[in-house]
Enzyme design. Structure first.
Site, PDB file in Angstrom:
ATOM      1  N   SER A  60     -23.750 -83.227 -11.996  1.00  0.00           N
ATOM      2  CA  SER A  60     -24.749 -82.968 -10.919  1.00  0.00           C
ATOM      3  C   SER A  60     -25.262 -84.371 -10.625  1.00  0.00           C
ATOM      4  CB  SER A  60     -25.826 -82.396 -11.470  1.00  0.00           C
ATOM      5  OG  SER A  60     -27.121 -82.145 -10.680  1.00  0.00           O
ATOM      6  N   ARG A  92     -30.452 -73.997  -3.991  1.00  0.00           N
ATOM      7  CA  ARG A  92     -31.216 -73.886  -2.883  1.00  0.00           C
ATOM      8  C   ARG A  92     -30.689 -72.592  -1.900  1.00  0.00           C
ATOM      9  NH1 ARG A  92     -34.649 -78.264  -1.580  1.00  0.00           N
ATOM     10  NH2 ARG A  92     -34.468 -79.729  -3.501  1.00  0.00           N
ATOM     11  N   HIS A 151     -28.466 -84.141  -9.097  1.00  0.00           N
ATOM     12  CA  HIS A 151     -29.845 -83.682  -8.993  1.00  0.00           C
ATOM     13  C   HIS A 151     -30.247 -83.876  -7.457  1.00  0.00           C
ATOM     14  CE1 HIS A 151     -33.214 -82.657 -11.843  1.00  0.00           C
ATOM     15  NE2 HIS A 151     -33.871 -82.639 -10.314  1.00  0.00           N
ATOM     16  N   ASP A 206     -22.978 -78.538 -10.251  1.00  0.00           N
ATOM     17  CA  ASP A 206     -24.305 -78.256  -9.613  1.00  0.00           C
ATOM     18  C   ASP A 206     -24.254 -79.048  -8.222  1.00  0.00           C
ATOM     19  OD1 ASP A 206     -26.829 -77.436  -8.912  1.00  0.00           O
ATOM     20  OD2 ASP A 206     -27.834 -78.884 -10.427  1.00  0.00           O
ATOM     21  N   GLY A 239     -25.238 -78.479  -3.931  1.00  0.00           N
ATOM     22  CA  GLY A 239     -24.475 -78.213  -2.689  1.00  0.00           C
ATOM     23  C   GLY A 239     -23.633 -76.815  -2.733  1.00  0.00           C
ATOM     24  N   ILE A 240     -23.733 -76.005  -3.762  1.00  0.00           N
ATOM     25  CA  ILE A 240     -22.926 -74.809  -3.615  1.00  0.00           C
ATOM     26  C   ILE A 240     -23.471 -73.651  -2.879  1.00  0.00           C
ATOM     27  CG2 ILE A 240     -21.800 -73.164  -5.295  1.00  0.00           C
ATOM     28  CD1 ILE A 240     -20.703 -75.565  -5.923  1.00  0.00           C
ATOM     29  N   LYS A 265     -27.214 -81.856 -18.665  1.00  0.00           N
ATOM     30  CA  LYS A 265     -27.072 -81.713 -17.274  1.00  0.00           C
ATOM     31  C   LYS A 265     -27.467 -83.139 -16.547  1.00  0.00           C
ATOM     32  CE  LYS A 265     -29.446 -79.316 -13.240  1.00  0.00           C
ATOM     33  NZ  LYS A 265     -30.246 -80.719 -12.743  1.00  0.00           N
TER      34      LYS A 265
END
Length: 295
Positions: free
Chosen positions: A191, A247, A193, A223, A225-226, A169
């Site tokens: 990502s 989030r 992060h 990853d 902002g989805i 990741k």
């Protein structure tokens, strides 16, 4: 007037998502199927939870509740930093869980956590490589633990230490994607992060290049902002195998626990199906990047 932080990577990422428009394709349409096949197992949606940590601040037993929500939604669950007992409780919910380990300077600690993830029945295990340094260029230190950057050789040794798929990741370049591929990893997460560095390129913008490097040999996940089924669709259309929602599940988790997480994932999946139906996409294997129209 408050000055806008032009270099905020999360805002740059949001703006990039919103800059991508879609064609509509109605002829020969099919009712969409969002079934995801991953590491020999089937899931109801390509929308997964993200590798979050320390969710007790959001809800009591938050990590376990998030996992239970993913299980109820038929989704893959990811788990970030946490102790062994927490991971055991997460896996015990029935959620097929991918455990992400920090890049500890102590490799024995990494190997111990890899072995534990395998022993307690994780779906896969991996490493969060973008926490090696802090913002001042020093080796990072998280919750009292020293971190360090990893080499391609290090990653190869972690891959060989487990029978589980090993995932990296924090990939945000074709160069790192190629090194991961050469190290034998079985998946990467594109990502930054949650904006760990200002002016980081949006993961979605790097995705086509990384997909080209990987050439279908391993799944590529996205990853950062989805927040909707539309966001998920754009990532999938550009070549992602699945996406991580972080989030956006935290508020539903805080309000309604596992059921809130379930409802959030299912609601996003319904929106994803709606976009698929109106762009002539019958299943995840039929995603077509040519439907994306940049502005």
């Amino acid at each position: 007037m408050e000055k806008r932080n032009a270099g905020n990577s999360d805002q740059i990422t949001r703006d990039y998502f919103d800059s991508l428009l879609l064609e509509m394709r109605h002829l020969d349409g099919k009712k969409p199927d969002t079934t995801l096949e991953l590491y020999g197992e089937r899931f109801q949606t390509p929308i997964m939870t993200a590798a979050l940590s320390h969710l007790d601040k959001v809800r009591d037993n938050g990590m376990v509740e998030m996992a239970r929500g993913a299980f109820l939604a038929g989704a893959v669950n990811w788990a970030g930093m946490g102790d062994k007992q927490e991971l055991e409780a997460i896996v015990a919910t029935g959620a097929r869980t991918i455990k992400i380990i920090k890049p500890y300077a102590d490799h024995d600690m990494i190997l111990d956590r890899i072995a534990h993830a395998e022993k307690c029945g994780a779906l896969a295990v991996g490493m969060d490589i973008d926490h090696a340094f802090d913002a001042k260029g020093n080796f990072d230190r998280i919750l009292g633990y020293d971190m360090s950057p990893k080499t391609q050789k290090d990653i190869c040794s972690f891959v060989k230490a487990t029978s589980l798929p090993f995932i990296v990741k924090g990939v945000l370049s074709g160069q790192d994607a190629y090194k991961c591929l050469m190290a034998g990893v079985k998946g990467i997460v594109v990502s930054h992060h949650h904006g760990i560095m200002d002016y980081a390129v949006p993961p979605l913008r790097m995705l086509p290049e990384i997909v080209k490097v990987v050439q279908g040999q391993i799944p590529v996940f996205v990853d950062c902002g989805i927040i909707s089924g539309m966001d998920a669709y754009k990532a999938l259309a550009l070549g992602a195998a699945a996406v991580c929602a972080g989030r956006v599940v935290m508020e539903p988790l805080g309000k309604n626990g596992a059921e809130g997480v379930r409802d959030q994932i299912l609601g996003m999946n319904e929106e994803l199906k709606g976009v698929m139906a109106r762009t002539g996409c019958g299943d995840l294997g039929s995603m077509d990047p040519s439907v994306i129209v940049p502005t």
